[in-house]
Design an enzyme around this catalytic site. Sequence first.
Site, short mmCIF file in Angstrom:
data_model
loop_
_atom_site.label_atom_id
_atom_site.label_comp_id
_atom_site.label_asym_id
_atom_site.label_seq_id
_atom_site.Cartn_x
_atom_site.Cartn_y
_atom_site.Cartn_z
CD1 TRP A 12 -0.10 -6.10 -0.74
CD2 TRP A 12 -0.04 -6.13 -2.96
NE1 TRP A 12 0.42 -7.30 -1.13
CE2 TRP A 12 0.47 -7.36 -2.48
CE3 TRP A 12 -0.09 -5.92 -4.35
CZ2 TRP A 12 0.93 -8.36 -3.33
CZ3 TRP A 12 0.36 -6.93 -5.18
CH2 TRP A 12 0.86 -8.13 -4.67
CE LYS B 65 8.06 -11.05 -8.98
NZ LYS B 65 9.10 -11.84 -8.30
CD GLU C 5 14.98 -19.91 -4.29
OE1 GLU C 5 14.56 -20.74 -5.12
OE2 GLU C 5 14.85 -18.68 -4.46
CD GLU D 47 15.73 -16.52 -10.77
OE1 GLU D 47 14.79 -16.45 -11.55
OE2 GLU D 47 15.58 -16.69 -9.55
CG HIS E 275 27.04 -41.92 -4.82
ND1 HIS E 275 27.43 -43.22 -4.66
CD2 HIS E 275 26.66 -41.49 -3.59
CE1 HIS E 275 27.27 -43.58 -3.40
NE2 HIS E 275 26.81 -42.53 -2.73
NE ARG F 125 4.68 1.66 -1.52
CZ ARG F 125 5.25 1.80 -0.33
NH1 ARG F 125 6.43 2.36 -0.23
NH2 ARG F 125 4.64 1.41 0.76
CG ASN G 166 0.54 1.95 3.69
OD1 ASN G 166 -0.55 2.09 3.14
ND2 ASN G 166 1.66 2.44 3.21
N GLY G 167 -0.28 -1.58 6.29
CA GLY G 167 0.07 -2.54 7.34
C GLY G 167 -1.09 -3.49 7.63
CB CYS H 270 -0.87 0.03 1.25
SG CYS H 270 -1.90 -1.42 1.44
CE LYS I 101 16.00 -16.32 -6.90
NZ LYS I 101 14.82 -16.97 -6.43
C1 F6R Z 1 12.51 -17.35 -9.55
C2 F6R Z 1 11.09 -17.08 -9.69
C3 F6R Z 1 10.26 -18.09 -10.40
C4 F6R Z 1 8.87 -18.17 -9.78
C5 F6R Z 1 7.97 -19.10 -10.60
C6 F6R Z 1 6.61 -19.26 -9.95
O1 F6R Z 1 13.16 -16.35 -8.83
O2 F6R Z 1 10.60 -16.07 -9.27
O3 F6R Z 1 10.88 -19.32 -10.41
O4 F6R Z 1 9.00 -18.64 -8.47
O5 F6R Z 1 7.82 -18.59 -11.89
O6 F6R Z 1 5.95 -18.05 -9.86
P1 F6R Z 1 4.75 -17.86 -8.86
O7 F6R Z 1 5.31 -18.01 -7.49
O8 F6R Z 1 4.24 -16.48 -9.12
O9 F6R Z 1 3.76 -18.94 -9.16
#
Ligand code: F6R
Length: 609
Positions: free
Chosen positions: A74, A604, A480, A487, A503, A27, A100-101, A2, A484
């Site tokens: 939001w 995204k 994970e 990508e 192995h 945001r 907000n919050g 928000c 990161k």
């Molecule tokens: C990696 C990343 C992607 C998402 C994936 C799922 O940093 O952001 O691997 O995690 O595309 O996206 P959501 O969580 O929006 O379903």
Amino acid sequence: MCGIVGYVGDRQAQDILVNGLEKLEYRGYDSAGLAVFDEGKIDYQKKKGRIQQLKEVLDEKPLAGSVGIGHTRWATHGEPSDVNAHPHVSSDEKIAVVHNGIIENYMELKDKLIKEGYEFQSDTDTEVVAHLLDSYYDGDIFEAAKKTAKDLKGSYSLGIMSSDDPDKLIAIRKNSPLIIGMGENENFIASDVPAILEHTRNIYYLDNDEIAVLTKDSVDFYDEDGNSIEKKETVITWDPEDAEKGGYPYFMLKEINEQPKAIEDTLIGRITEDGIKLDDVIITKEDLDKIDHVHIVACGTAYNAGLLGKAFIEKYARIPIEIETASEYRYKDPIITENTLLIVLSQSGETADTLAAIDIAKKAGARVLAITNVVGSSVAREADDILYTNAGPEIAVASTKAYVTQVACMLLIALHLAKLKGLLSEEDQKRIAESLLNSPKQIEEALEASEEIEEFAYENKDLHDVYLIGRGLDYDSCIEGSLKIKEISYVHSESFSAGELKHGPIALVEDGTVLLVVATQDKTFDKLLSNILEVRSRGAKVLAIAQEKHRDALEKAGVEKVFCITDLEDDIAPIPAVVYLQLFAYYLAVARGCDVDKPKNLAKSVTVE
Ligand code: F6R
């Protein structure tokens, strides 16, 4: 997340407020609204959707007046809609508030206000603030605001106006940022600098439990008891683009740094004196008794959080879990019955493969529990039970704060299911809950290591591959971390379970190979230490994340960089541990000149297959 803007001065408030809200659009938001004082009363407009939609309404019916508050919402409590948008007003429309919050005790306050005769229009937690202000109001809005703040638990920044005190704005902050901007014959409130940077660079940052009272030519600060306090002005030197990122060079770094707060918001209201409380997870003991298998399905980072979820649920609730990426699940002809519980994780709530998995499962009669960050998203609408991560919008393509909050949610769900099955002792529940509440501090520790991680990343920026090893939960963190790195820095990276090294993968290790080791789990530390010695003897350069008590052993093993987490409960370790890996990935990408927030070929929200 928000956004708040408030204006008191000589100019027309509407355009300043709308313009300020537009500066906060980055945001993320789902609705917007304004309240402006004019001719003895407060007028307001609020609209679901983009600010453009609010502007269209304002074009037809402008809000005149030079005092006002504005908000972009939001959604957290109640889906995005006109009525849930802010401002919220008292029943007589004499008091308006933007917030907000999250008000943690809003249900309790709402019940009390309903008994006193107040009627609620929205599903929001914010509306209780408007009615509470009214209930305390006896001619002095400052006194009413002070009393109201004392009743509120959780996180809030508030902008308040009253038609009886038309030249005044009140701002209050607790655990949610709020700033005051000083201009010439005009003053501002805002949740973030960009909203007002065009008008002033002279800012006061409100601290927790502080109240500011603004008129056009004065700003006075008070503590929670109404005692006057002095505050120091900050002059903002960033340019507007930096300001959006809160002074950070990339959104990803901003979001990495927001993780302590994101976890706090995830846990708000869910760890209570009576234990774990998940309001929107309505699975009963009877429902659970009928469930004979559980699937966890998600994509990418969300899938990686699901891996930890599997470990937590199996450990605490003793329910066997099958986990699958959504893109595989949908074509694999999975065995789904009416007795299946499907748990999906999705930051955006709009991922096509995850939605397809839900569709298949629902058609076969399964129950769906979703962990998502976006209220009202497609995933949230399809699910039977929901747990919102409350991480606030994530802008950088690479997911960081969504991941740690998903992990925290998975642990909460595991404890909840274990409790329903009668498998969780009070003592365990208390210990893990306390440790979860402590995790923001451990994330802070990781953030303090930023410079050292940056140095290591720069020293090794020309590497061709980076490998990550761990065991158990640590291996899940490595998966994970490796994603990161790939990508955003485009460096080839793989994660291995450390026990598998001999192995096969150890053949890849040679002089100078960079290995990141996550070694936070006490029970497997000795085994991991042997693995570290094996790779060290082949010339690998090692960075390790471990417990403080293992520092000496790691240093003796020739580990180049050791980062230690203190006060560690093993099951909570993945939350701070991944932050070191996120920082490494980030600095490696920066060192290699990559566009961190927008990695090539990635989007995204993956709304297509
Ligand atoms: C990696 C990343 C992607 C998402 C994936 C799922 O940093 O952001 O691997 O995690 O595309 O996206 P959501 O969580 O929006 O379903």
